[in-house]
Scaffold this active site. Structure first.
Site, PDB file in Angstrom:
ATOM      1  N   ARG A  80       0.817  -1.227   0.000  1.00 53.38           N
ATOM      2  CA  ARG A  80       0.000   0.000   0.000  1.00 53.38           C
ATOM      3  C   ARG A  80       0.847   1.272   0.000  1.00 53.38           C
ATOM      4  NH1 ARG A  80      -5.594  -0.074   1.531  1.00 53.38           N
ATOM      5  NH2 ARG A  80      -6.389  -2.133   1.085  1.00 53.38           N
TER       6      ARG A  80
ATOM      7  N   ARG B 140      -2.915   6.977   0.907  1.00 50.81           N
ATOM      8  CA  ARG B 140      -3.300   8.185   1.641  1.00 50.81           C
ATOM      9  C   ARG B 140      -2.267   8.764   2.580  1.00 50.81           C
ATOM     10  NH1 ARG B 140      -8.639   5.412   3.548  1.00 50.81           N
ATOM     11  NH2 ARG B 140      -7.041   3.794   3.511  1.00 50.81           N
TER      12      ARG B 140
ATOM     13  N   ARG C  34      -5.940  12.302  -5.680  1.00 47.03           N
ATOM     14  CA  ARG C  34      -7.218  11.674  -5.330  1.00 47.03           C
ATOM     15  C   ARG C  34      -8.342  12.723  -5.286  1.00 47.03           C
ATOM     16  NH1 ARG C  34     -11.364   9.791  -3.999  1.00 47.03           N
ATOM     17  NH2 ARG C  34     -11.818   8.148  -2.479  1.00 47.03           N
TER      18      ARG C  34
ATOM     19  N   ASP D 143      -6.948  -2.146  -7.395  1.00 41.78           N
ATOM     20  CA  ASP D 143      -7.436  -2.767  -6.161  1.00 41.78           C
ATOM     21  C   ASP D 143      -7.825  -4.208  -6.448  1.00 41.78           C
ATOM     22  OD1 ASP D 143      -8.291  -1.798  -3.270  1.00 41.78           O
ATOM     23  OD2 ASP D 143      -9.717  -3.312  -3.918  1.00 41.78           O
TER      24      ASP D 143
ATOM     25  N   TYR E 213     -15.131 -10.820  -0.095  1.00 38.82           N
ATOM     26  CA  TYR E 213     -15.792  -9.521  -0.305  1.00 38.82           C
ATOM     27  C   TYR E 213     -17.041  -9.668  -1.167  1.00 38.82           C
ATOM     28  CZ  TYR E 213     -11.892  -7.191   1.940  1.00 38.82           C
ATOM     29  OH  TYR E 213     -10.975  -6.778   2.875  1.00 38.82           O
TER      30      TYR E 213
HETATM   31  O1  CP3 Z   1      -0.070   0.924  -3.074  1.00 36.65           O
HETATM   32  C1  CP3 Z   1      -0.546  -0.184  -3.345  1.00 36.65           C
HETATM   33  O2  CP3 Z   1      -0.363  -1.200  -2.632  1.00 36.65           O
HETATM   34  C2  CP3 Z   1      -1.276  -0.377  -4.657  1.00 36.65           C
HETATM   35  C3  CP3 Z   1      -2.653  -0.475  -4.701  1.00 36.65           C
HETATM   36  C4  CP3 Z   1      -3.524  -1.342  -3.755  1.00 36.65           C
HETATM   37  C5  CP3 Z   1      -4.703  -0.823  -3.156  1.00 36.65           C
HETATM   38  N1  CP3 Z   1      -5.333  -1.867  -2.532  1.00 36.65           N
HETATM   39  C6  CP3 Z   1      -5.165   0.568  -3.239  1.00 36.65           C
HETATM   40  C7  CP3 Z   1      -6.226   1.063  -2.337  1.00 36.65           C
HETATM   41  C8  CP3 Z   1      -3.425  -2.698  -3.413  1.00 36.65           C
HETATM   42  C9  CP3 Z   1      -2.332  -3.701  -3.740  1.00 36.65           C
HETATM   43  C10 CP3 Z   1      -4.593  -3.016  -2.637  1.00 36.65           C
HETATM   44  C11 CP3 Z   1      -4.879  -4.372  -2.112  1.00 36.65           C
HETATM   45  C12 CP3 Z   1      -6.132  -4.618  -1.365  1.00 36.65           C
HETATM   46  N2  CP3 Z   1      -7.341  -3.991  -1.493  1.00 36.65           N
HETATM   47  C13 CP3 Z   1      -6.284  -5.660  -0.398  1.00 36.65           C
HETATM   48  C14 CP3 Z   1      -5.212  -6.683  -0.032  1.00 36.65           C
HETATM   49  C15 CP3 Z   1      -4.202  -6.195   0.918  1.00 36.65           C
HETATM   50  C16 CP3 Z   1      -4.708  -5.856   2.296  1.00 36.65           C
HETATM   51  O3  CP3 Z   1      -4.598  -4.671   2.638  1.00 36.65           O
HETATM   52  O4  CP3 Z   1      -5.191  -6.758   2.994  1.00 36.65           O
HETATM   53  C17 CP3 Z   1      -7.602  -5.597   0.083  1.00 36.65           C
HETATM   54  C18 CP3 Z   1      -8.233  -6.507   1.134  1.00 36.65           C
HETATM   55  C19 CP3 Z   1      -8.279  -4.540  -0.619  1.00 36.65           C
HETATM   56  C20 CP3 Z   1      -9.703  -4.114  -0.500  1.00 36.65           C
HETATM   57  C21 CP3 Z   1      -9.855  -2.697  -0.094  1.00 36.65           C
HETATM   58  N3  CP3 Z   1      -9.534  -1.593  -0.883  1.00 36.65           N
HETATM   59  C22 CP3 Z   1     -10.350  -2.213   1.140  1.00 36.65           C
HETATM   60  C23 CP3 Z   1     -10.817  -3.086   2.305  1.00 36.65           C
HETATM   61  C24 CP3 Z   1     -10.318  -0.805   1.080  1.00 36.65           C
HETATM   62  C25 CP3 Z   1     -10.823   0.150   2.103  1.00 36.65           C
HETATM   63  C26 CP3 Z   1      -9.925   0.314   3.260  1.00 36.65           C
HETATM   64  C27 CP3 Z   1      -8.839   1.293   2.948  1.00 36.65           C
HETATM   65  O5  CP3 Z   1      -7.666   0.938   3.162  1.00 36.65           O
HETATM   66  O6  CP3 Z   1      -9.191   2.376   2.521  1.00 36.65           O
HETATM   67  C28 CP3 Z   1      -9.757  -0.448  -0.179  1.00 36.65           C
HETATM   68  C29 CP3 Z   1      -9.509   0.927  -0.687  1.00 36.65           C
HETATM   69  C30 CP3 Z   1      -8.157   1.255  -1.221  1.00 36.65           C
HETATM   70  N4  CP3 Z   1      -7.398   0.439  -2.012  1.00 36.65           N
HETATM   71  C31 CP3 Z   1      -7.458   2.484  -1.031  1.00 36.65           C
HETATM   72  C32 CP3 Z   1      -6.239   2.373  -1.731  1.00 36.65           C
HETATM   73  C33 CP3 Z   1      -5.161   3.412  -1.887  1.00 36.65           C
HETATM   74  C34 CP3 Z   1      -7.950   3.709  -0.257  1.00 36.65           C
HETATM   75  C35 CP3 Z   1      -9.058   4.402  -1.002  1.00 36.65           C
HETATM   76  C36 CP3 Z   1      -8.927   5.882  -1.236  1.00 36.65           C
HETATM   77  O7  CP3 Z   1      -7.868   6.392  -1.607  1.00 36.65           O
HETATM   78  O8  CP3 Z   1      -9.954   6.507  -1.103  1.00 36.65           O
END
Ligand code: CP3
Length: 348
Positions: A23, A27, A36, A73, A156
């Site tokens: 990640r 943010r 964003r 994602d 999910y």
């Molecule tokens: O920087 C990176 O790693 C690249 C992109 C990436 C994102 N999500 C961007 C993201 C990757 C590799 C993921 C993986 C992901 N997404 C997982 C597996 C890893 C883990 O953390 O367990 C899972 C379970 C998700 C599903 C997901 N996406 C959730 C539960 C959420 C909400 C919670 C949160 O962290 O905000 C997201 C949103 C998300 N995915 C954001 C980002 C940068 C935040 C959203 C935003 O910017 O508004």
């Protein structure tokens, strides 16, 4: 010169180990929040290649990370299969839960290819940006493509969002195995299509995120985590023998060794709870380990962060190791702490 991460995934112990953070595009970076804010929502950012490329490159430019992880994602796949997906501000993903045969049959595997076109364009742009950096002498970074593992994606899709227990998912996997397997088959087929397309567009390594693998009983873990991952790895290996795959079976615990041996991944990402030298003793020596610093240690910073990072470096010295976190970096992390961490690793 072969990129460090690719050498490690080829079984070589590189010192100091290469580093990137799960990640890392997100943010905690003010420059990410600025991009964003220009978009209508998270999915808008994921499907606008110029902006997705920009945020993928931000942590590479700022910290000199050894990998760029594609900005997308794991829930892009359910969306590409036709399930609605929204990200409510501050609440995480929301999907209409899939619980019936009709709903599963309506998922369109053939439609994945067209839906993911913007993500593939992002992959091409990131690879071009990385090549340009390298030509200009600014350093090398490996482009990592990714998908969720089928089980975590199913979590999910069935639950309709995040959950502490994923009770509907586990109830379906135990109680309606045929229905659950029908859904898994569609996700596996979609994942193979999605990851193959990422490699053809320029991804140099792949990662499978199985964030919820640890909630399954050992029998179901064998079937839906090890079995599903092994099938995807075998298919990709046949098509792209040179593209290594990292698996992240979060909270796999005592199942870690069996996962490493039976899936044929070249790298295993270990979570924060795994004791690094015990994990290393469970995993064959030619398989790389990735991890596993506590994201909260990075939030804390200072001497506590330095000590935690040093103990992981020491525990895995002499093994093929990619330094990373044990789970995603948290939004409240101070970027200066990340800078200090990356410098500590690079000067180890
Ligand atoms: O920087 C990176 O790693 C690249 C992109 C990436 C994102 N999500 C961007 C993201 C990757 C590799 C993921 C993986 C992901 N997404 C997982 C597996 C890893 C883990 O953390 O367990 C899972 C379970 C998700 C599903 C997901 N996406 C959730 C539960 C959420 C909400 C919670 C949160 O962290 O905000 C997201 C949103 C998300 N995915 C954001 C980002 C940068 C935040 C959203 C935003 O910017 O508004």
């Amino acid at each position: 010169m072969t990129k460090k991460i690719l050498r490690v995934l080829n079984g070589e112990a590189v010192w100091p180990p290469p580093v990137w953070l799960m990640r890392q595009a997100g943010r905690f970076l003010p420059e990410y929040r600025a991009v964003r804010a220009q978009t209508k929502g998270f999915m808008d950012l994921c499907t606008t290649p110029e902006l997705a490329c920009e945020v993928t490159m931000q942590p590479v430019r700022r910290f000199g990370m050894d990998a760029a992880i594609l900005f997308s994602d794991i829930l892009v796949l359910p969306w590409a299969l036709g399930q609605d997906l929204t990200f409510a501000e501050g609440e995480g993903p929301i999907l209409p839960p899939i619980r019936t045969r009709e709903q599963i049959e309506a998922l369109d595997v053939a439609g994945v290819r067209a839906a993911i076109a913007p993500v593939l364009e992002t992959v091409r742009q990131v690879r071009a940006a990385l090549n340009k950096r390298e030509e200009e002498g600014e350093g090398q970074a490996t482009l990592i493509g990714f998908a969720g593992s089928p089980f975590t994606v199913a979590c999910y899709m069935i639950e309709g969002g995040g959950s502490k227990e994923f009770a509907h998912v586990r109830a379906m996997a135990h109680g309606e195995p045929e229905l659950f397997e029908l859904l898994m088959e569609k996700i596996i087929a979609g994942t193979i299509t999605y990851l193959s397309a990422q490699v053809l567009s320029g991804a140099e390594a792949l990662m499978l995120f199985d964030s919820w693998s640890g909630i399954l009983s050992p029998n179901l873990f064998r079937k839906h985590v090890i079995g599903a991952t092994a099938r995807i790895v075998a298919k990709l290996r046949e098509r792209f023998p040179k593209t290594p795959i990292i698996g992240f079976p979060r909270l796999a615990g005592l199942m870690l060794g069996e996962y490493a041996e039976k899936t044929s991944v070249q790298g295993v990402a270990i979570d924060t709870s795994a004791e690094p030298s015990i994990a290393a003793s469970m995993i064959p020596a030619h398989i790389a380990l990735q991890g596993n610093l506590d994201p909260l240690a990075v939030v804390a910073g200072g001497a506590a962060l330095e000590a935690e990072a040093a103990s992981i470096l020491n525990a895995l010295k002499g093994r093929p190791h990619i330094f990373n976190l044990g789970h995603g970096i948290l939004p409240q992390t101070n970027p200066d702490h990340v800078k200090a961490l990356v410098e500590q690793i690079k000067n180890a």
